[in-house]
Design a protein around this motif. Sequence first.
Motif, short mmCIF file in Angstrom:
data_model
loop_
_atom_site.label_atom_id
_atom_site.label_comp_id
_atom_site.label_asym_id
_atom_site.label_seq_id
_atom_site.Cartn_x
_atom_site.Cartn_y
_atom_site.Cartn_z
N ASP A 58 -11.14 18.42 17.65
CA ASP A 58 -9.64 18.07 17.82
C ASP A 58 -9.03 18.44 16.79
OD1 ASP A 58 -9.26 15.43 16.37
OD2 ASP A 58 -10.90 14.88 17.56
N ALA A 59 -7.89 18.64 16.87
CA ALA A 59 -6.98 18.89 15.53
C ALA A 59 -5.36 18.69 16.08
CB ALA A 59 -7.07 20.42 15.12
N ASP A 60 -4.63 18.48 14.90
CA ASP A 60 -3.26 18.43 15.06
C ASP A 60 -2.66 19.94 14.91
OD1 ASP A 60 -3.32 15.80 15.31
OD2 ASP A 60 -3.19 15.46 13.21
N PHE A 61 -2.26 20.48 16.14
CA PHE A 61 -1.56 21.97 16.15
C PHE A 61 -0.29 21.99 15.80
CE2 PHE A 61 -5.56 22.03 18.24
CZ PHE A 61 -6.20 23.34 18.30
N PRO A 62 0.44 23.31 15.59
CA PRO A 62 1.76 23.42 15.39
C PRO A 62 2.34 23.11 16.67
CG PRO A 62 0.57 25.40 14.64
CD PRO A 62 -0.70 24.39 15.32
N ALA A 63 3.27 22.12 16.64
CA ALA A 63 4.09 21.79 17.70
C ALA A 63 4.45 22.88 18.74
CB ALA A 63 5.29 21.03 17.38
N GLU A 64 4.75 24.01 18.32
CA GLU A 64 5.00 24.98 19.26
C GLU A 64 3.93 25.82 20.00
OE1 GLU A 64 4.58 26.93 15.17
OE2 GLU A 64 5.66 25.21 15.93
N LEU A 65 2.59 25.14 19.72
CA LEU A 65 1.41 25.52 20.30
C LEU A 65 1.09 24.58 21.44
CD1 LEU A 65 -0.80 27.59 21.26
CD2 LEU A 65 -2.12 26.97 18.93
N CYS A 66 0.78 23.23 20.57
CA CYS A 66 0.04 22.27 21.32
C CYS A 66 0.32 21.02 20.77
CB CYS A 66 -1.29 22.73 21.55
SG CYS A 66 -2.26 21.51 22.47
#
Length: 172
Positions: A58-66
């Motif tokens: 799991d990860a914190d993705f760029p908001a524009e992706l996920c």
Amino acid sequence: QVGDGRFATWLFAQRELRIEDGQLHFLDHHTPDGLPADLLGVNLSLINSGNRHRLRFDADFPAELCTHCSFDADIEGNPLEGDDWGGRISIEAVGLDVAGLPYAARSQLPSSLRGRVYVRMRTQWVQGKPRVAQGELDAFGLVLPAVVSKQELPIDRLRGNVRWQRRGESWR
């Protein structure tokens, strides 16, 4: 070389591999613009025990992706080398923008598919093929490719529970 099997052999020979709260810089060389993505809060856990492999990511993705995406697998066999494997795979994607997927994933989907989705799906696999897929789906601004008609199908919102089950070579 990932494709020659040596990386998979090495990876599955490791008893345990962990990344906690890491950072991953991803550059997709297959896209025309080759824009990088930085993932923060990366957590990866791979535990191998003989023929059994447990992977969590799991990860914190760029908001524009996920907003948040995670992957959890518990399998027996090697899915990178043939279809003699099975187990369960679960994914969760919150606010996933289909258009923002890396080329490797996006190229497997219809080119006209667009929209933002929330999905929580659990799957069971047998002999390298999905046997059951069930979970929740909530999609916004979805555009489905033209199949029967010549026009794409725009859907403002699609929400529901999903259950697919393989029967022989077909799904129901």
